[in-house]
Scaffold this motif. Sequence first.
Motif, PDB file in Angstrom:
ATOM      1  N   VAL A  49     -19.586 -40.106 -11.442  1.00 44.05           N
ATOM      2  CA  VAL A  49     -19.969 -40.784 -10.205  1.00 44.05           C
ATOM      3  C   VAL A  49     -19.842 -39.823  -9.028  1.00 44.05           C
ATOM      4  N   ARG A  50     -18.814 -38.993  -9.030  1.00 46.14           N
ATOM      5  CA  ARG A  50     -18.634 -38.009  -7.958  1.00 46.14           C
ATOM      6  C   ARG A  50     -19.808 -37.029  -7.938  1.00 46.14           C
ATOM      7  N   GLU A  51     -20.210 -36.522  -9.090  1.00 44.59           N
ATOM      8  CA  GLU A  51     -21.316 -35.565  -9.176  1.00 44.59           C
ATOM      9  C   GLU A  51     -22.643 -36.213  -8.749  1.00 44.59           C
ATOM     10  N   ILE A  52     -22.888 -37.415  -9.229  1.00 47.54           N
ATOM     11  CA  ILE A  52     -24.128 -38.123  -8.881  1.00 47.54           C
ATOM     12  C   ILE A  52     -24.149 -38.434  -7.392  1.00 47.54           C
ATOM     13  N   SER A  53     -23.026 -38.887  -6.865  1.00 50.11           N
ATOM     14  CA  SER A  53     -22.937 -39.196  -5.436  1.00 50.11           C
ATOM     15  C   SER A  53     -23.224 -37.964  -4.591  1.00 50.11           C
ATOM     16  N   HIS A  54     -22.678 -36.838  -5.007  1.00 55.55           N
ATOM     17  CA  HIS A  54     -22.897 -35.589  -4.276  1.00 55.55           C
ATOM     18  C   HIS A  54     -24.385 -35.238  -4.250  1.00 55.55           C
ATOM     19  N   ALA A  55     -25.035 -35.339  -5.404  1.00 55.97           N
ATOM     20  CA  ALA A  55     -26.457 -35.012  -5.496  1.00 55.97           C
ATOM     21  C   ALA A  55     -27.305 -35.970  -4.659  1.00 55.97           C
ATOM     22  N   ILE A  56     -26.998 -37.244  -4.733  1.00 51.17           N
ATOM     23  CA  ILE A  56     -27.762 -38.241  -3.979  1.00 51.17           C
ATOM     24  C   ILE A  56     -27.560 -38.054  -2.482  1.00 51.17           C
ATOM     25  N   LYS A  57     -26.340 -37.752  -2.077  1.00 54.74           N
ATOM     26  CA  LYS A  57     -26.017 -37.608  -0.648  1.00 54.74           C
ATOM     27  C   LYS A  57     -26.950 -36.614   0.036  1.00 54.74           C
ATOM     28  N   GLY A  64     -34.539 -39.199   4.548  1.00 54.26           N
ATOM     29  CA  GLY A  64     -34.452 -40.297   5.498  1.00 54.26           C
ATOM     30  C   GLY A  64     -33.848 -41.577   4.958  1.00 54.26           C
ATOM     31  N   ALA A  65     -33.181 -41.494   3.819  1.00 58.10           N
ATOM     32  CA  ALA A  65     -32.486 -42.669   3.272  1.00 58.10           C
ATOM     33  C   ALA A  65     -31.052 -42.627   3.797  1.00 58.10           C
ATOM     34  N   ASP A  66     -30.920 -42.849   5.089  1.00 58.53           N
ATOM     35  CA  ASP A  66     -29.644 -42.638   5.776  1.00 58.53           C
ATOM     36  C   ASP A  66     -28.519 -43.534   5.254  1.00 58.53           C
ATOM     37  N   ASP A  67     -28.824 -44.803   5.007  1.00 58.53           N
ATOM     38  CA  ASP A  67     -27.796 -45.722   4.497  1.00 58.53           C
ATOM     39  C   ASP A  67     -27.321 -45.292   3.111  1.00 58.53           C
ATOM     40  N   LEU A  68     -28.261 -44.863   2.281  1.00 56.50           N
ATOM     41  CA  LEU A  68     -27.903 -44.396   0.944  1.00 56.50           C
ATOM     42  C   LEU A  68     -27.076 -43.119   1.034  1.00 56.50           C
ATOM     43  N   ALA A  69     -27.453 -42.219   1.914  1.00 66.45           N
ATOM     44  CA  ALA A  69     -26.689 -40.977   2.092  1.00 66.45           C
ATOM     45  C   ALA A  69     -25.256 -41.280   2.525  1.00 66.45           C
ATOM     46  N   GLU A  70     -25.112 -42.249   3.428  1.00 64.28           N
ATOM     47  CA  GLU A  70     -23.782 -42.636   3.904  1.00 64.28           C
ATOM     48  C   GLU A  70     -22.944 -43.247   2.771  1.00 64.28           C
ATOM     49  N   MET A  71     -23.569 -44.114   1.995  1.00 63.51           N
ATOM     50  CA  MET A  71     -22.861 -44.735   0.863  1.00 63.51           C
ATOM     51  C   MET A  71     -22.480 -43.676  -0.175  1.00 63.51           C
ATOM     52  N   ALA A  72     -23.388 -42.740  -0.439  1.00 64.72           N
ATOM     53  CA  ALA A  72     -23.100 -41.679  -1.400  1.00 64.72           C
ATOM     54  C   ALA A  72     -21.956 -40.794  -0.908  1.00 64.72           C
ATOM     55  N   GLN A  73     -21.925 -40.525   0.390  1.00 62.68           N
ATOM     56  CA  GLN A  73     -20.832 -39.740   0.976  1.00 62.68           C
ATOM     57  C   GLN A  73     -19.497 -40.449   0.780  1.00 62.68           C
ATOM     58  N   GLU A  74     -19.477 -41.740   1.061  1.00 64.04           N
ATOM     59  CA  GLU A  74     -18.252 -42.527   0.894  1.00 64.04           C
ATOM     60  C   GLU A  74     -17.823 -42.534  -0.575  1.00 64.04           C
ATOM     61  N   SER A  77     -16.445 -39.135  -1.616  1.00 65.77           N
ATOM     62  CA  SER A  77     -15.115 -38.945  -1.034  1.00 65.77           C
ATOM     63  C   SER A  77     -14.057 -39.741  -1.806  1.00 65.77           C
ATOM     64  N   ARG A  78     -14.363 -40.991  -2.090  1.00 59.45           N
ATOM     65  CA  ARG A  78     -13.414 -41.843  -2.831  1.00 59.45           C
ATOM     66  C   ARG A  78     -13.178 -41.313  -4.242  1.00 59.45           C
ATOM     67  N   MET A  79     -14.225 -40.788  -4.871  1.00 63.44           N
ATOM     68  CA  MET A  79     -14.072 -40.273  -6.238  1.00 63.44           C
ATOM     69  C   MET A  79     -13.242 -38.990  -6.232  1.00 63.44           C
ATOM     70  N   LYS A  80     -13.401 -38.154  -5.201  1.00 65.20           N
ATOM     71  CA  LYS A  80     -12.583 -36.945  -5.085  1.00 65.20           C
ATOM     72  C   LYS A  80     -11.113 -37.302  -4.974  1.00 65.20           C
ATOM     73  N   GLN A  81     -10.834 -38.473  -4.387  1.00 67.07           N
ATOM     74  CA  GLN A  81      -9.462 -38.934  -4.234  1.00 67.07           C
ATOM     75  C   GLN A  81      -8.975 -39.691  -5.470  1.00 67.07           C
ATOM     76  N   GLY A  82      -9.857 -39.820  -6.472  1.00 69.06           N
ATOM     77  CA  GLY A  82      -9.479 -40.491  -7.714  1.00 69.06           C
ATOM     78  C   GLY A  82      -9.337 -41.996  -7.589  1.00 69.06           C
ATOM     79  N   GLN A  83     -10.045 -42.602  -6.677  1.00 71.63           N
ATOM     80  CA  GLN A  83      -9.925 -44.042  -6.431  1.00 71.63           C
ATOM     81  C   GLN A  83     -10.839 -44.833  -7.383  1.00 71.63           C
ATOM     82  N   ALA A  84     -10.433 -44.894  -8.627  1.00 75.53           N
ATOM     83  CA  ALA A  84     -11.218 -45.583  -9.649  1.00 75.53           C
ATOM     84  C   ALA A  84     -11.375 -47.076  -9.345  1.00 75.53           C
ATOM     85  N   ASP A  85     -10.362 -47.691  -8.747  1.00 74.01           N
ATOM     86  CA  ASP A  85     -10.467 -49.107  -8.388  1.00 74.01           C
ATOM     87  C   ASP A  85     -11.584 -49.332  -7.369  1.00 74.01           C
TER      88      ASP A  85
END
Length: 119
Positions: A49-57, A64-74, A77-85
């Motif tokens: 999920v971290r790798e996919i999120s990074h690529a999508i971001k 111009g998919a700004d909302d998607l980029a923002e969600m992917a960034q979040e 970030s959460r996956m880098k912190q190991g927040q599986a929940d």
Amino acid sequence: MTTSINASTIKRLAEEVGQDTVSLLLKVFSDELEQYLRQLSDQPSVSQVREISHAIKSSAASFGADDLAEMAQECESRMKQGQADWMQEHLPEFRQMVQGMALEYKQLASNDELINRLF
């Protein structure tokens, strides 16, 4: 959940690569999103999920998919912190957003009239 395409970004892209090329690029982006969606639907690990999120971001911001980029960034970030929940709670929303944007970009890419309306 409603997302929108940032018309200014698409216009800027068209100025850089030419309007004829924009449709092709939008189709490629849509296809990429569909591929990521399949990967996200196969019970992905936190690192996937971290790798996919990074690529999508990066791609989402470029197209111009700004909302998607923002969600992917979040999500990244959460996956880098190991927040599986957090991932378990928000992955359905992320999937839905990826799916919706893939459809929007596919429709946009196949309809020159829609692209022209952005300008």
